[in-house]
Scaffold this active site. Structure first.
Site, PDB file in Angstrom:
ATOM      1  N   CYS A  60       0.810  -1.220   0.000  1.00  0.00           N
ATOM      2  CA  CYS A  60       0.000   0.000   0.000  1.00  0.00           C
ATOM      3  C   CYS A  60       0.845   1.274   0.000  1.00  0.00           C
ATOM      4  O   CYS A  60       0.312   2.376  -0.121  1.00  0.00           O
ATOM      5  CB  CYS A  60      -0.942  -0.016   1.190  1.00  0.00           C
ATOM      6  SG  CYS A  60      -1.752  -1.607   1.359  1.00  0.00           S
TER       7      CYS A  60
ATOM      8  N   HIS B 189      -3.037   7.972   5.761  1.00  0.00           N
ATOM      9  CA  HIS B 189      -3.206   6.644   5.176  1.00  0.00           C
ATOM     10  C   HIS B 189      -4.611   6.152   5.531  1.00  0.00           C
ATOM     11  O   HIS B 189      -5.323   5.637   4.672  1.00  0.00           O
ATOM     12  CB  HIS B 189      -2.131   5.685   5.695  1.00  0.00           C
ATOM     13  CG  HIS B 189      -2.157   4.342   5.052  1.00  0.00           C
ATOM     14  ND1 HIS B 189      -2.073   4.182   3.692  1.00  0.00           N
ATOM     15  CD2 HIS B 189      -2.266   3.103   5.574  1.00  0.00           C
ATOM     16  CE1 HIS B 189      -2.136   2.882   3.401  1.00  0.00           C
ATOM     17  NE2 HIS B 189      -2.254   2.211   4.526  1.00  0.00           N
TER      18      HIS B 189
ATOM     19  N   GLU C  46      -1.656   5.372  13.386  1.00  0.00           N
ATOM     20  CA  GLU C  46      -1.255   6.517  12.559  1.00  0.00           C
ATOM     21  C   GLU C  46      -1.428   7.819  13.345  1.00  0.00           C
ATOM     22  O   GLU C  46      -0.558   8.693  13.303  1.00  0.00           O
ATOM     23  CB  GLU C  46      -2.058   6.575  11.259  1.00  0.00           C
ATOM     24  CG  GLU C  46      -1.599   7.723  10.370  1.00  0.00           C
ATOM     25  CD  GLU C  46      -2.201   7.714   8.969  1.00  0.00           C
ATOM     26  OE1 GLU C  46      -1.743   8.519   8.134  1.00  0.00           O
ATOM     27  OE2 GLU C  46      -3.130   6.910   8.711  1.00  0.00           O
TER      28      GLU C  46
ATOM     29  N   LYS D  49      -9.834   7.816   1.734  1.00  0.00           N
ATOM     30  CA  LYS D  49     -10.249   6.416   1.570  1.00  0.00           C
ATOM     31  C   LYS D  49     -11.679   6.193   2.072  1.00  0.00           C
ATOM     32  O   LYS D  49     -12.297   5.184   1.738  1.00  0.00           O
ATOM     33  CB  LYS D  49      -9.296   5.473   2.313  1.00  0.00           C
ATOM     34  CG  LYS D  49      -7.929   5.319   1.657  1.00  0.00           C
ATOM     35  CD  LYS D  49      -7.094   4.276   2.387  1.00  0.00           C
ATOM     36  CE  LYS D  49      -5.702   4.132   1.796  1.00  0.00           C
ATOM     37  NZ  LYS D  49      -4.806   5.245   2.143  1.00  0.00           N
TER      38      LYS D  49
ATOM     39  N   HIS E  23      -9.730   1.588  -0.513  1.00  0.00           N
ATOM     40  CA  HIS E  23      -8.271   1.491  -0.467  1.00  0.00           C
ATOM     41  C   HIS E  23      -7.758   0.888  -1.776  1.00  0.00           C
ATOM     42  O   HIS E  23      -7.962  -0.290  -2.045  1.00  0.00           O
ATOM     43  CB  HIS E  23      -7.869   0.636   0.730  1.00  0.00           C
ATOM     44  CG  HIS E  23      -6.397   0.600   0.996  1.00  0.00           C
ATOM     45  ND1 HIS E  23      -5.479   1.252   0.203  1.00  0.00           N
ATOM     46  CD2 HIS E  23      -5.669  -0.026   1.971  1.00  0.00           C
ATOM     47  CE1 HIS E  23      -4.258   1.028   0.674  1.00  0.00           C
ATOM     48  NE2 HIS E  23      -4.357   0.266   1.749  1.00  0.00           N
TER      49      HIS E  23
ATOM     50  N   PHE F  66       1.540  -3.428   3.951  1.00  0.00           N
ATOM     51  CA  PHE F  66       1.935  -4.755   4.430  1.00  0.00           C
ATOM     52  C   PHE F  66       3.439  -4.932   4.207  1.00  0.00           C
ATOM     53  O   PHE F  66       4.001  -4.426   3.246  1.00  0.00           O
ATOM     54  CB  PHE F  66       1.198  -5.852   3.657  1.00  0.00           C
ATOM     55  CG  PHE F  66      -0.231  -6.072   4.078  1.00  0.00           C
ATOM     56  CD1 PHE F  66      -0.825  -5.315   5.076  1.00  0.00           C
ATOM     57  CD2 PHE F  66      -0.995  -7.058   3.468  1.00  0.00           C
ATOM     58  CE1 PHE F  66      -2.148  -5.523   5.464  1.00  0.00           C
ATOM     59  CE2 PHE F  66      -2.316  -7.281   3.841  1.00  0.00           C
ATOM     60  CZ  PHE F  66      -2.897  -6.519   4.833  1.00  0.00           C
TER      61      PHE F  66
END
Length: 415
Positions: free
Chosen positions: A165, A305, A316, A337, A342, A401
């Site tokens: 991502c 994010h 975050e 998002k 996403h 990830f």
């Protein structure tokens, strides 16, 4: 170093769940529209998640020769379309005099997975002889970069990042560094993803990473809200044209904003979970600020994010507080998002576009579906409604990830 090169953004292109083209995407964000709906095209009744943010109305042949389009996976088709949009928007002309000075940096987290599924099915049904000779060049993740470079005649530095991502933020950052050090005068950069396929949906759903709010798709992506229950898978592409400042000025280019800095890090902690306290993301933010030579208190907006996962959003926020201290409560933070879902490897690119347009237009896109902020999620999240506010410096975060973290910092262009 008064003569250090500077990098500006001169063109934008996007294919998103909110619409085809940057204008539809930006309008959708400001209206707070959701691109999330029940999955169209295949049956998801066997798994827990049956919703996604899909691109509607995309016709590859509108942008690519029909024969060529048939030899491209959907992710590469998106990249071709968005790149041609961005190129047209920039007004840039590529010819023998400059083609070696312009590069291509288009990432993809997953690449041609629809092609892989389709060809594997053919082999299982009809044997190895049924596999298409175009299977490999359609599937491999670098083919969006390859096809776009070939189509536009860009012979300069070229790369495909694959950092889950964080992919397209790394792509933009890597292109920025290449231009900064003088290896190129410009580049097309971003990411493309078309992973709303049966196997991707099954994989993400079965690891319980995705929202199961199937009865209420438009409210499923709800970053920072106490009711969030996982991310919503999206698809699409974001592309920006970046150029060295003097080169852009010399041709009279319209400039959206300046890219000031780039930082990246790894959590070195877990395959899928962020490090405690959001420490990895904080390191990327700190590195980007250092490279940008701006103080934390100069940042007015962060495109987070913010995936709508129970763990990620809280960490975050902790990372932002670590870096910004008391100023964290004075800056605006939003997660787009909440509307687009996403886009995995393309997320950072469409969010970079949202960030530079926020600077350019003096409007901050909202975090939708934020009804009850979770404990610790106490920042200014521009909740549920776009806000007219002129910000000078903004940041965009992408965490993936594998522990990958990437952050870019931009400044409003005043000319």
């Amino acid at each position: 170093m008064g003569n250090e090169r500077r990098v500006v953004i001169t063109g934008l292109g996007a294919i998103t769940p909110l619409g085809i083209g940057v204008d539809e995407y930006w309008t959708g964000l400001l209206e707070g529209r959701s691109g999330v709906a029940l999955v169209d095209g295949f049956d998801c009744s066997d798994i827990g998640t049956r919703i996604a943010a899909q691109v509607k109305g995309f016709v590859a042949e509108d942008y690519i020769d029909r024969k060529e389009a048939k030899r491209m996976d959907r992710f590469a088709q998106f990249a071709m379309a968005a790149s041609h949009m961005a190129f047209k928007d920039s007004g840039l002309t590529i010819d023998e005099s400059n083609r070696e000075r312009y590069g291509t940096f288009i990432g993809s987290g997953i690449g041609g997975i629809a092609t892989l599924e389709d060809q594997h099915r053919r082999m299982m049904e009809g044997g190895m002889g049924r596999v298409s000779p175009f299977f490999i060049p359609m599937m491999i993740a670098n083919m969006a970069t390859g096809q776009v470079a070939r189509s536009l005649g860009l012979q300069g530095p070229s790369e495909t990042a694959v950092t889950a991502c964080a992919t397209s933020t790394n792509s933009i950052g890597d292109a920025y560094e290449v231009i900064l050090r003088g290896d190129a005068d410009g580049a097309i950069a971003g990411g493309s993803e078309a992973a709303v396929t049966p196997i991707s949906m099954a994989g993400f759903s079965n690891m319980r990473a995705m929202s199961r709010r199937n009865d209420d798709p438009t409210h499923a992506s709800r970053p920072f809200d106490v009711g969030r229950d996982g991310f919503v898978l999206g698809e699409g592409c974001g592309i920006i044209v970046m150029e060295e400042l003097e080169t852009a000025l010399a041709r009279g280019a319209r400039i959206y904003g300046e890219l000031l800095g780039y930082g990246m890090s790894n959590d070195a902690y877990d395959m899928v979970n962020p490090a405690p306290e959001g420490a990895g993301g904080a390191r990327a933010m700190a590195a980007a600020l250092k490279r940008s030579k701006v103080l934390p208190q100069e940042v007015g907006y962060i495109n987070a994010h913010g995936t709508s996962t129970p763990v990620g959003d809280v960490l975050e926020v902790k990372g932002i507080k670590t870096i910004f201290g008391d100023h964290a409560y004075k800056l605006a933070v939003s997660s787009t998002k909440s509307m687009t879902g996403h886009l995995l490897g393309a997320a950072g690119a469409i969010e970079a576009i949202a960030t530079v347009l926020a600077l350019h237009n003096g409007i901050l896109p909202p975090t939708m579906n934020l009804e009850n902020p979770d404990e610790g999620c106490d920042l200014d999240f521009v909740a549920n409604k776009a806000r007219g506010q002129q910000v000078e410096v903004a940041m965009s975060n992408s965490f993936g990830f594998g522990g990958h973290n990437a952050t870019i910092v931009m400044r409003r262009w005043q000319g």
